[in-house]
Structures are given as C-alpha cells and as structure tokens.
Design a protein around this motif. Structure first.
Motif, PDB file in Angstrom:
ATOM      1  N   LYS A   1       0.858  -1.195   0.000  1.00 29.79           N
ATOM      2  CA  LYS A   1       0.000   0.000   0.000  1.00 29.79           C
ATOM      3  C   LYS A   1       0.887   1.236   0.000  1.00 29.79           C
ATOM      4  O   LYS A   1       1.890   1.287   0.713  1.00 29.79           O
ATOM      5  CB  LYS A   1      -0.863  -0.016   1.259  1.00 29.79           C
ATOM      6  N   CYS A   2       0.499   2.195  -0.805  1.00 23.62           N
ATOM      7  CA  CYS A   2       1.284   3.423  -0.901  1.00 23.62           C
ATOM      8  C   CYS A   2       0.897   4.370   0.239  1.00 23.62           C
ATOM      9  O   CYS A   2      -0.269   4.747   0.362  1.00 23.62           O
ATOM     10  CB  CYS A   2       1.032   4.107  -2.243  1.00 23.62           C
ATOM     11  N   PRO A   3       1.858   4.753   1.080  1.00 25.43           N
ATOM     12  CA  PRO A   3       1.532   5.636   2.209  1.00 25.43           C
ATOM     13  C   PRO A   3       1.227   7.059   1.744  1.00 25.43           C
ATOM     14  O   PRO A   3       0.617   7.835   2.468  1.00 25.43           O
ATOM     15  CB  PRO A   3       2.804   5.611   3.065  1.00 25.43           C
ATOM     16  N   LYS A   4       1.644   7.394   0.525  1.00 24.19           N
ATOM     17  CA  LYS A   4       1.496   8.773   0.046  1.00 24.19           C
ATOM     18  C   LYS A   4       0.139   8.981  -0.632  1.00 24.19           C
ATOM     19  O   LYS A   4      -0.600   9.888  -0.292  1.00 24.19           O
ATOM     20  CB  LYS A   4       2.636   9.074  -0.927  1.00 24.19           C
ATOM     21  N   CYS A   5      -0.202   8.097  -1.606  1.00 27.08           N
ATOM     22  CA  CYS A   5      -1.450   8.314  -2.349  1.00 27.08           C
ATOM     23  C   CYS A   5      -2.520   7.280  -2.005  1.00 27.08           C
ATOM     24  O   CYS A   5      -3.649   7.379  -2.480  1.00 27.08           O
ATOM     25  CB  CYS A   5      -1.185   8.345  -3.855  1.00 27.08           C
ATOM     26  N   GLY A   6      -2.164   6.259  -1.213  1.00 22.75           N
ATOM     27  CA  GLY A   6      -3.162   5.304  -0.756  1.00 22.75           C
ATOM     28  C   GLY A   6      -3.466   4.169  -1.714  1.00 22.75           C
ATOM     29  O   GLY A   6      -4.291   3.307  -1.420  1.00 22.75           O
TER      30      GLY A   6
ATOM     31  N   HIS B   1       7.398  -0.091  -5.082  1.00 22.94           N
ATOM     32  CA  HIS B   1       7.252   1.332  -5.394  1.00 22.94           C
ATOM     33  C   HIS B   1       5.958   1.592  -6.149  1.00 22.94           C
ATOM     34  O   HIS B   1       5.583   0.839  -7.040  1.00 22.94           O
ATOM     35  CB  HIS B   1       8.469   1.835  -6.183  1.00 22.94           C
ATOM     36  N   CYS B   2       5.294   2.656  -5.770  1.00 21.15           N
ATOM     37  CA  CYS B   2       3.962   2.949  -6.286  1.00 21.15           C
ATOM     38  C   CYS B   2       4.034   3.392  -7.756  1.00 21.15           C
ATOM     39  O   CYS B   2       4.789   4.298  -8.105  1.00 21.15           O
ATOM     40  CB  CYS B   2       3.309   4.037  -5.435  1.00 21.15           C
ATOM     41  N   MET B   3       3.195   2.743  -8.581  1.00 24.57           N
ATOM     42  CA  MET B   3       3.131   3.028 -10.014  1.00 24.57           C
ATOM     43  C   MET B   3       2.469   4.396 -10.255  1.00 24.57           C
ATOM     44  O   MET B   3       2.633   4.996 -11.293  1.00 24.57           O
ATOM     45  CB  MET B   3       2.278   1.922 -10.646  1.00 24.57           C
ATOM     46  N   MET B   4       1.682   4.853  -9.274  1.00 29.65           N
ATOM     47  CA  MET B   4       0.913   6.082  -9.452  1.00 29.65           C
ATOM     48  C   MET B   4       1.726   7.320  -9.070  1.00 29.65           C
ATOM     49  O   MET B   4       1.606   8.359  -9.699  1.00 29.65           O
ATOM     50  CB  MET B   4      -0.352   6.039  -8.582  1.00 29.65           C
ATOM     51  N   CYS B   5       2.541   7.212  -7.979  1.00 27.14           N
ATOM     52  CA  CYS B   5       3.215   8.423  -7.493  1.00 27.14           C
ATOM     53  C   CYS B   5       4.708   8.230  -7.232  1.00 27.14           C
ATOM     54  O   CYS B   5       5.412   9.184  -6.930  1.00 27.14           O
ATOM     55  CB  CYS B   5       2.525   8.944  -6.236  1.00 27.14           C
ATOM     56  N   GLY B   6       5.179   6.984  -7.301  1.00 26.56           N
ATOM     57  CA  GLY B   6       6.615   6.767  -7.155  1.00 26.56           C
ATOM     58  C   GLY B   6       7.103   6.556  -5.731  1.00 26.56           C
ATOM     59  O   GLY B   6       8.269   6.233  -5.517  1.00 26.56           O
TER      60      GLY B   6
HETATM   61 ZN   LIG Z   1       1.363   6.285  -4.540  1.00 33.49          ZN
END
Ligand SMILES: [Zn+2]
Lengths: 183, 431
Positions: A75-80, A89-94
């Motif tokens: 789970k991405c802590p930045k964008c959820g 690593h998040c594909m949406m925000c890195g």
């Molecule tokens: Zn993200």
C-alpha cells in the motif's frame, strides 16, 4: 533429417513426429558445385539448458509470506493506492509502499481454462487461470482455481467468491497459493 | 520535424518453417523485394537502417540485428535493433521515421524477421510467455492465449460480447487471406468451424489464435526530396503514436477513459478503464496518432486498417481502442460487417448491408491468416498498407480482390502482449 513414414495417403492415422533426429556424419556431395544451391537445408539439433539463480529481490517478502500461509500486498503511504500483486514502489506516485496482509477470501475478476499451454505446463492441462480481486484493493493477482470441472467453464464463474489455499511444502513460487470456490 | 514518406515495401513468403534460409537470408528476400520495386534506389542511397526481431531465444543468437545488417550490405552506416514484443515491427517503422524526421537520414530501411520454427510450437509458446513477469505470472501457467482469454472473458462479462462475434473476425481474416498469396492460412470458414475447432484457452479456439511463422518484411522510408526521386507513388506517414501499459495484466488500473475527439465523457460514466478488458496503450497510441494526423472521426476518415489481430478478441478490443466504435461495442461492430470487405462473400448475414465495408480491417488477412513472425509482423502491415494506398495490390498479389478502391488514408497498428507497447501510424496517399 528424420525420415517421414511412408503412410497410405488414405489412412487418417499418422505417426507423431518426434525430435530425436538421426546421428549423421556425412552427406552426399555433387561433383558439379553449381548444384549446391539446390541442396536441402541441413538441420542440426542444438540443446540449450541453463539454471538461473533468479532473485525475487524486493518482492521476496511476498514469497516468504506464502510459505507462512499469508497473502501479502503493498500500500502506498502517500497516495493510498493498494496493490494485490505487490510492488515496492507505487506506479501512481513513485513513493515506497508498505507491506500489508490481504484477506484470504476474494472474488474472481476473470478466468480462463487453458487446454493447451507452454511446454512446461502442457502436462498440467487443462488448468484454470484466474485474476483475483479484493474489495478496496486497486490491482489484481494472477492465480489458479482448483476444483471445478474445466470442461464446464461458464461466465458465471466471474464474481464467484473464492478462498486461498496454500501448499504445505512451499516451493517459493507464486503457485504456493491457489484458490477454491468459497460459496 | 520534416515529413517522412514510405516509398517501397517487400515481404518474404510467411510459412510455418523456412529451413531453406537463415534469418539473414529471409531478411535479404524482403529487402531485395523492396529494392527491386523502386529501380532508382541503390544500396549507396540507403544511409541508415533499423532492424527488428523479438526474441533472442528463437534464433539462439544474440545481436542477430547486426548480422542481418551486414548481410544486406548496410555496414558501416548507422543501424540499430528495435525490440518491443509483438509491437517490434511497428516500433521499428517509427524508429526509422524518427531517423528521417530528425534529419539524421535521407533514406532509411526498416526491416524485421523472425525464425520461430527452430523450436516446436509448445516451446515457442514458452518463449513467448517469458514476455510476462517471470516472478509472478509465468510460473502460474505462462501462456499468452490464456492471458488474452482472461481479457476477453472480462470483455464478455462487462459488455456481453459473444464467442460468435469473435468467430466472425476469424471468418473475415481467413477469407481475406484467400486472396493473398503471402498469407500462411487461406481458408473459407464458417462461424461453426471456428467454434468447433479445438479449444485452446476458453473461449478462444485454435481458429481464434494466430500461428507462429518464419518470415521477414521490409519498408523503405525517405525524406521528401529523396521520395520524389525514387517513386511517383509516395505514401506520407501523416501521424505516429505510441502507448504503453504495465506488463502484468493484474497491475492495470481502473480509471477513466482517455477520450478521442469523437467521444464524450458521459459515454463512459460507469466504466472502469482499462481494467483487463481494454488496451490503454492502444488508446494512447491512437489518440496521439490521430492528434498528429489531425483525424477527428477515425471511422469516417480512415479507409482501412491493418491491425494486430494475434487473437480475434484483440481485434475486437482494438476497434474500441482506435475509436471505430465506443468501448463495449466491438463485438457488435465485428458482426455489423463494417470491418469486412464489400466484394467478398463471407457466407455471413449482416443486419444492414449498407454498413458493410465502412472501414475494412485487415484486408490482408491479418496475423490470424498471414502468420505472426513477430519481428516482421508490424512491418508486413506497413507493406500491405503501402500497396493499398499505392493501388498496387494486384501487381503484388496477382489478385485485386482485396484492393480497396480509392484508398487515401490507412492506419497500421502494432501491439505487444498483453497490450504493453502499442504503435499506431497513419499513412496517406501522396500522389
Ligand atoms: Zn502512490
């Protein structure tokens, strides 16, 4: 190089071609070199086998999870954004994601029954592939469905509730987990 | 950037196996075909080249690209190898386009090849499946037909697409190929034939799936000045577009549709996109190419399309990505006869005869019937599209059945599994 069996053309029966080939140490050669362009191609067998030491790298905790009967996502802590197949690593925000445990009950997003396959999987045919979906999880997970008759495939399988099962003796492969119908 | 023209094309015969030639020999066949079609063109005038092939595994030879380049006599000029799965050929043409558009080259050869017969079909399927994540996807049962089958099952669930609509695509492409001597499979089929063929991955049967081939193809691109010298039948590359998506199908997001000029936001109120039912890379490539070429309504402005039908299902999904119909209407679009040729009797009933042939798709027979020697495939589409726009189908095929009368604008679409790289290029008759 393998000889074709001389079959009666009316016979529907056919001997299956195999790839053993024949050990051959010489071939006829024309006196007149201009005939060489008419020569049949020479096919030789070249075996190729290799053992890779494949590292799961940053995905390794997922496979450790399977060995301990846990399904892990990230789970991405930045964008959820949440991943049903983990990505560090998040594909949406890195941003760098955190691990979390996925529920072992899920639904079939889509499926197929493979009646043929790649050479490695041919002996297992027919087998059922599914994409697994969870409520509130943004991405899916590829797995196998075990249980239903592969010859009775129907669109009704889409949306069916499923439950994870794990191999007792882990092979550290994504097939350490598979799913069965839960409803 | 300056305008780029396609001036010539050539292909080798696609066949299940071509043991009579190495990959260099196959590339030479296609290259010489293209050279001979523009007699003014000499080897000296070609100042750069781009080669394309997909898998090092099939050849068991690294750097096959340079070996073909040296065989063709194109050393020591600039050259590179392009690889992007099934879209390798489309990317190769676009790379050659960039060479000329940027001013680095005046005449650039783009050629591709694949020799898939060196391993058996099931080993070949294994190699192709290695083009899926080897940590998470391949070990679960890596098989491309299985991946595409899961995509179309979701398409069926989401939109009500039927296996019979998929089968109509197979009937069309095999029948078109009946008039194309370069095609590998030339067959008159019925919907029942397709549905009764052995099941490969439910619901796709053996006649919904393309076959492996040995083959090569080549197109020659040129600057305006060079094109004028070489041919009186130049074709302009009016627009190019390229899109991408995540390798793992499971990773595809569920967002909003990037709209084409002929679509509105309310068309897709409840649609989660692309999911696994659509190819976001195909939509991006189309959107870019249409913007570049100034196309507002693709169905009206494009006279024919050669698109990547590795599966009947992916042809139907691609109709939607390219905006020939709305998302969800691909199955119906196939059954409507719009992508069929007017002058061929397919043995099918269409609801409204006036709609038949509105935008013929894969008049050549596509991958399903021509074969799919991966590195050559996207370039083969370029060759057939060039001949359509030049009006030279009869000259090259000895049969004018699939010549689209007065074709002025065509599109070629090249696609890598499972929709990871997609290219769309718009070609226009320029004489
Ligand atoms: Zn993200």
């Amino acid at each position: 190089m393998a000889n074709k069996p001389n079959l009666n053309p009316e016979a529907a029966a056919k001997i299956e071609e195999t790839e053993e080939g024949t050990v051959l140490f010489n071939v006829p050669f024309p006196k007149d070199l201009s005939q060489l362009k008419e020569m049949s191609p020479i096919l030789v067998k070249q075996p190729y086998q290799i053992d890779y030491l494949h590292s799961y790298g940053q995905d390794s905790p997922f496979f450790a999870g399977l060995a301990n009967k846990k399904l892990l996502g990230t789970k991405c802590p930045k964008c959820g954004y949440t991943y049903g197949t983990p990505r560090l690593h998040c594909m949406m925000c890195g941003a760098e994601c955190d691990w979390f445990e996925l529920p072992q009950e899920a639904r079939i997003h889509t499926f197929t029954v493979c009646h043929f396959g790649s050479q490695e999987f041919l002996p297992q045919c027919p087998f059922i592939l599914i994409q697994v979906e969870w409520d509130g999880v943004d991405t899916l997970f590829l797995s196998r469905l075990v249980g239903p008759d592969p010859n009775e495939a129907t669109l009704d399988w889409v949306g069916r509730k499923i439950r994870a099962r794990f191999l007792r003796l882990s092979k550290f492969k994504p097939t350490d987990v598979y799913f069965v119908f839960a409803d | 950037m300056r305008p780029v023209y396609m001036v010539s094309g050539g292909i080798s015969k696609f066949a299940k196996a071509r043991p009579d030639r190495t990959f260099q020999g196959l590339a030479k066949e296609a290259f010489d075909y293209a050279m001979n079609d523009v007699p003014e063109l000499t080897l000296d005038m070609i100042d750069a080249s781009v080669s394309s092939y997909f898998s090092d595994h099939f050849q068991r030879q690294l750097m096959s690209g340079i070996m073909a380049t040296d065989y063709l006599g194109l050393c020591p000029k600039p050259a590179r190898r392009i690889e992007g799965g099934g879209a390798t050929g489309g990317l190769c043409i676009q790379s050659a386009w960039e060479m000329i558009a940027s001013g680095r080259s005046e005449v650039c050869a783009a050629y591709g090849f694949e020799t898939m017969s060196h391993v058996n079909t099931w080993k070949g399927n294994e190699f192709i499946a290695l083009a899926s994540d080897v940590s998470f996807d391949y070990p679960v049962g890596g098989f491309y037909t299985g991946y595409y089958a899961m995509m179309v099952v979701r398409h069926m669930q989401e939109y009500g697409t039927t296996p019979e609509q998929l089968a109509a695509v197979s009937v069309k492409n095999h029948a078109n190929a009946f008039h194309n001597p370069y095609a590998q499979k030339r067959m008159k089929l019925t919907i029942e034939d397709v549905r009764n063929a052995p099941m490969v991955a439910w619901p796709l049967t053996r006649l919904d799936v393309c076959v492996m081939s040995d083959g090569a193809a080549c197109v020659i691109l040129a600057s305006e000045e060079a094109a004028k010298k070489l041919t009186d039948k130049p074709v302009l590359i009016r627009g190019v577009g390229t899109g991408t998506d995540a390798m793992r199908m499971a990773d595809r997001p569920h967002l909003k549709v990037p709209l084409l000029p002929n679509e509105k936001e309310e068309d897709y109120k409840d649609l989660k996109y692309p999911g696994v039912h659509s190819f976001r890379a195909g939509r991006m490539a189309s959107k870019q190419a249409y913007e570049h070429a100034g196309i507002k309504d693709p169905l009206k402005e494009i006279d024919f399309i050669e698109l990547h039908d590795a599966y009947t299902s992916s042809e139907i999904q691609t109709y939607e990505d390219m905006g020939l119909c709305k998302y969800g209407e691909g199955g119906e679009f196939a059954a409507s006869g719009k992508p069929f040729l007017k002058n061929i009797d397919y043995g099918l009933e269409f609801p409204d005869k006036s709609q038949v042939g509105l935008c013929p798709v894969n008049p050549s027979g596509g991958l399903i019937a021509c074969g799919h020697p991966v590195g050559a495939t996207g370039i083969m589409q370029g060759v057939f599209a060039l001949w359509q726009l030049q009006g030279t189908i009869e000259k090259h095929l000895n049969d004018k059945t699939i010549q689209i009368p007065d074709a002025k604008v065509g599109a070629i679409h090249s696609h890598a599994g499972t929709g990871t790289y997609v290219t769309v290029s718009i070609l226009e008759k320029a004489f």
